[in-house]
Design a protein around this motif. Structure first.
Motif, PDB file in Angstrom:
ATOM      1  N   ASP A  54       0.819  -1.214   0.000  1.00 41.48           N
ATOM      2  CA  ASP A  54       0.000   0.000   0.000  1.00 41.48           C
ATOM      3  C   ASP A  54       0.853   1.265   0.000  1.00 41.48           C
ATOM      4  O   ASP A  54       0.513   2.242  -0.662  1.00 41.48           O
ATOM      5  CB  ASP A  54      -0.933   0.012   1.215  1.00 41.48           C
ATOM      6  N   VAL A  55       1.956   1.257   0.738  1.00 40.20           N
ATOM      7  CA  VAL A  55       2.840   2.433   0.781  1.00 40.20           C
ATOM      8  C   VAL A  55       3.388   2.721  -0.609  1.00 40.20           C
ATOM      9  O   VAL A  55       3.363   3.868  -1.070  1.00 40.20           O
ATOM     10  CB  VAL A  55       3.989   2.206   1.786  1.00 40.20           C
ATOM     11  N   TYR A  56       3.870   1.688  -1.293  1.00 43.25           N
ATOM     12  CA  TYR A  56       4.419   1.894  -2.638  1.00 43.25           C
ATOM     13  C   TYR A  56       3.326   2.252  -3.638  1.00 43.25           C
ATOM     14  O   TYR A  56       3.550   3.052  -4.551  1.00 43.25           O
ATOM     15  CB  TYR A  56       5.206   0.666  -3.100  1.00 43.25           C
ATOM     16  N   ARG A  60       3.119   5.553  -5.954  1.00 44.27           N
ATOM     17  CA  ARG A  60       2.873   5.489  -7.389  1.00 44.27           C
ATOM     18  C   ARG A  60       1.661   6.320  -7.755  1.00 44.27           C
ATOM     19  O   ARG A  60       1.682   7.056  -8.739  1.00 44.27           O
ATOM     20  CB  ARG A  60       2.690   4.037  -7.827  1.00 44.27           C
ATOM     21  N   TYR A  61       0.591   6.261  -6.952  1.00 44.25           N
ATOM     22  CA  TYR A  61      -0.603   7.063  -7.231  1.00 44.25           C
ATOM     23  C   TYR A  61      -0.282   8.548  -7.206  1.00 44.25           C
ATOM     24  O   TYR A  61      -0.793   9.326  -8.008  1.00 44.25           O
ATOM     25  CB  TYR A  61      -1.706   6.798  -6.203  1.00 44.25           C
ATOM     26  N   ASP A  62       0.573   8.951  -6.257  1.00 53.15           N
ATOM     27  CA  ASP A  62       0.947  10.358  -6.165  1.00 53.15           C
ATOM     28  C   ASP A  62       1.824  10.795  -7.325  1.00 53.15           C
ATOM     29  O   ASP A  62       1.776  11.937  -7.760  1.00 53.15           O
ATOM     30  CB  ASP A  62       1.678  10.633  -4.846  1.00 53.15           C
ATOM     31  N   LEU A  63       2.640   9.885  -7.849  1.00 53.27           N
ATOM     32  CA  LEU A  63       3.543  10.213  -8.943  1.00 53.27           C
ATOM     33  C   LEU A  63       2.828  10.265 -10.293  1.00 53.27           C
ATOM     34  O   LEU A  63       3.174  11.070 -11.156  1.00 53.27           O
ATOM     35  CB  LEU A  63       4.679   9.187  -8.994  1.00 53.27           C
ATOM     36  N   ILE A  64       1.817   9.425 -10.468  1.00 53.13           N
ATOM     37  CA  ILE A  64       1.147   9.321 -11.770  1.00 53.13           C
ATOM     38  C   ILE A  64       0.575  10.653 -12.249  1.00 53.13           C
ATOM     39  O   ILE A  64       0.776  11.020 -13.410  1.00 53.13           O
ATOM     40  CB  ILE A  64       0.092   8.209 -11.757  1.00 53.13           C
ATOM     41  N   PHE A 132      10.204  14.805 -17.300  1.00 50.17           N
ATOM     42  CA  PHE A 132       9.698  13.503 -17.733  1.00 50.17           C
ATOM     43  C   PHE A 132      10.693  12.402 -17.395  1.00 50.17           C
ATOM     44  O   PHE A 132      10.327  11.342 -16.901  1.00 50.17           O
ATOM     45  CB  PHE A 132       9.411  13.516 -19.242  1.00 50.17           C
ATOM     46  N   LEU A 133      11.969  12.681 -17.635  1.00 55.23           N
ATOM     47  CA  LEU A 133      12.996  11.686 -17.323  1.00 55.23           C
ATOM     48  C   LEU A 133      13.048  11.380 -15.831  1.00 55.23           C
ATOM     49  O   LEU A 133      13.149  10.221 -15.422  1.00 55.23           O
ATOM     50  CB  LEU A 133      14.364  12.163 -17.808  1.00 55.23           C
ATOM     51  N   GLU A 134      12.968  12.423 -15.015  1.00 56.56           N
ATOM     52  CA  GLU A 134      12.996  12.215 -13.563  1.00 56.56           C
ATOM     53  C   GLU A 134      11.774  11.432 -13.094  1.00 56.56           C
ATOM     54  O   GLU A 134      11.887  10.509 -12.277  1.00 56.56           O
ATOM     55  CB  GLU A 134      13.065  13.557 -12.837  1.00 56.56           C
ATOM     56  N   LEU A 135      10.610  11.816 -13.591  1.00 58.54           N
ATOM     57  CA  LEU A 135       9.386  11.114 -13.202  1.00 58.54           C
ATOM     58  C   LEU A 135       9.393   9.663 -13.667  1.00 58.54           C
ATOM     59  O   LEU A 135       8.952   8.762 -12.945  1.00 58.54           O
ATOM     60  CB  LEU A 135       8.154  11.844 -13.749  1.00 58.54           C
ATOM     61  N   SER A 136       9.907   9.446 -14.869  1.00 65.26           N
ATOM     62  CA  SER A 136      10.000   8.076 -15.385  1.00 65.26           C
ATOM     63  C   SER A 136      10.942   7.238 -14.534  1.00 65.26           C
ATOM     64  O   SER A 136      10.657   6.076 -14.235  1.00 65.26           O
ATOM     65  CB  SER A 136      10.492   8.071 -16.833  1.00 65.26           C
ATOM     66  N   ALA A 137      12.055   7.842 -14.118  1.00 68.17           N
ATOM     67  CA  ALA A 137      13.008   7.117 -13.269  1.00 68.17           C
ATOM     68  C   ALA A 137      12.384   6.805 -11.911  1.00 68.17           C
ATOM     69  O   ALA A 137      12.545   5.694 -11.380  1.00 68.17           O
ATOM     70  CB  ALA A 137      14.282   7.942 -13.096  1.00 68.17           C
ATOM     71  N   ASN A 141      11.681   3.130 -10.334  1.00 71.38           N
ATOM     72  CA  ASN A 141      12.121   2.728  -8.993  1.00 71.38           C
ATOM     73  C   ASN A 141      10.956   2.217  -8.151  1.00 71.38           C
ATOM     74  O   ASN A 141      11.080   1.215  -7.445  1.00 71.38           O
ATOM     75  CB  ASN A 141      12.806   3.890  -8.269  1.00 71.38           C
ATOM     76  N   ILE A 142       9.839   2.920  -8.229  1.00 66.52           N
ATOM     77  CA  ILE A 142       8.664   2.493  -7.469  1.00 66.52           C
ATOM     78  C   ILE A 142       8.175   1.138  -7.962  1.00 66.52           C
ATOM     79  O   ILE A 142       7.785   0.277  -7.166  1.00 66.52           O
ATOM     80  CB  ILE A 142       7.553   3.566  -7.542  1.00 66.52           C
ATOM     81  N   GLU A 143       8.210   0.928  -9.284  1.00 65.26           N
ATOM     82  CA  GLU A 143       7.790  -0.368  -9.826  1.00 65.26           C
ATOM     83  C   GLU A 143       8.706  -1.481  -9.318  1.00 65.26           C
ATOM     84  O   GLU A 143       8.245  -2.574  -8.998  1.00 65.26           O
ATOM     85  CB  GLU A 143       7.791  -0.339 -11.363  1.00 65.26           C
ATOM     86  N   GLY A 144      10.007  -1.192  -9.208  1.00 63.20           N
ATOM     87  CA  GLY A 144      10.938  -2.180  -8.647  1.00 63.20           C
ATOM     88  C   GLY A 144      10.640  -2.460  -7.183  1.00 63.20           C
ATOM     89  O   GLY A 144      10.643  -3.613  -6.738  1.00 63.20           O
TER      90      GLY A 144
END
Length: 199
Positions: A54-56, A60-64, A132-137, A141-144
């Motif tokens: 849930d934390v991750y 991810r929800y906040d980053l999207i 975009f590059l920073e957000l993608s990175a 990381n979050i996906e990992g």
């Protein structure tokens, strides 16, 4: 005299049997308590591992939205893809039970993969966009982190499911009304591969 001796030995045997029964009840009670405590620890570990996911997911929800807003500048006329990602994110964020959240996460992962592939293929000039590059990175990381958290959760679910199904702890689990928990798995082979982001 022989009758008195027989009566005394009968009382002694009765006392021994009563003592053995009492000892057996005490042993069974201790075993029950040990099994119940073990199940409680397993339940808590499983719930803790779900909280980690849930934390991750929250990260991810906040980053999207930030990622989507960055892409919107380049893809204003491709609103449909972005709308699907936002809808999938909102559905996943509102899911109440682990089962609902697992289903919603599968849909969100699929939409994110579509967005990332779509953006890279259609808008190669995003290479120059630092945000975009920073957000993608960060998303990568979050996906990992999510993948690791899912592995941890699934290992705990395996231990939990084993504990509630194996005798004699299954008897205690039945009294505690514990039910089997679902694994966090992906449906399709396409979802199993990493989101491909090329610049």
């Amino acid at each position: 005299m022989y009758a008195n001796l027989l009566a005394l030995s009968g009382v002694a045997i009765g006392g021994i049997v009563a003592g053995a029964v009492a000892l057996l009840i005490i042993i069974l009670f201790i075993v029950y308590i040990c099994l119940k405590n073990g199940l409680v620890r397993t339940v808590n570990r499983t719930e803790e591992s779900w909280s980690t996911i849930d934390v991750y997911l929250k990260k991810r929800y906040d980053l999207i939205p930030n990622l989507v807003n960055t892409v919107k500048g380049y893809a204003a006329h491709e609103q449909d893809t972005l709308t699907k990602v936002i809808e999938a994110r909102n559905t996943a964020a509102l899911a109440a039970t682990p089962e609902e959240k697992i289903a919603a996460e599968k849909a969100l992962s699929s939409e994110l993969k579509t967005l990332m592939n779509f953006t890279v293929e259609r808008y190669p000039d995003l290479k120059a966009n630092v945000n975009f590059l920073e957000l993608s990175a960060q998303l990568k990381n979050i996906e990992g982190d999510l993948a690791n958290a899912r592995k941890y959760y699934n290992a705990n679910v395996r231990e939990y499911n084993n504990a509630i199904m194996v005798f004699p702890s299954s008897i205690v689990a039945g009294r505690m009304r514990l039910a089997k928990k679902p694994y966090f798995e992906l449906d399709s082979e396409a979802e199993r591969s990493a989101v491909k982001v090329e610049f």
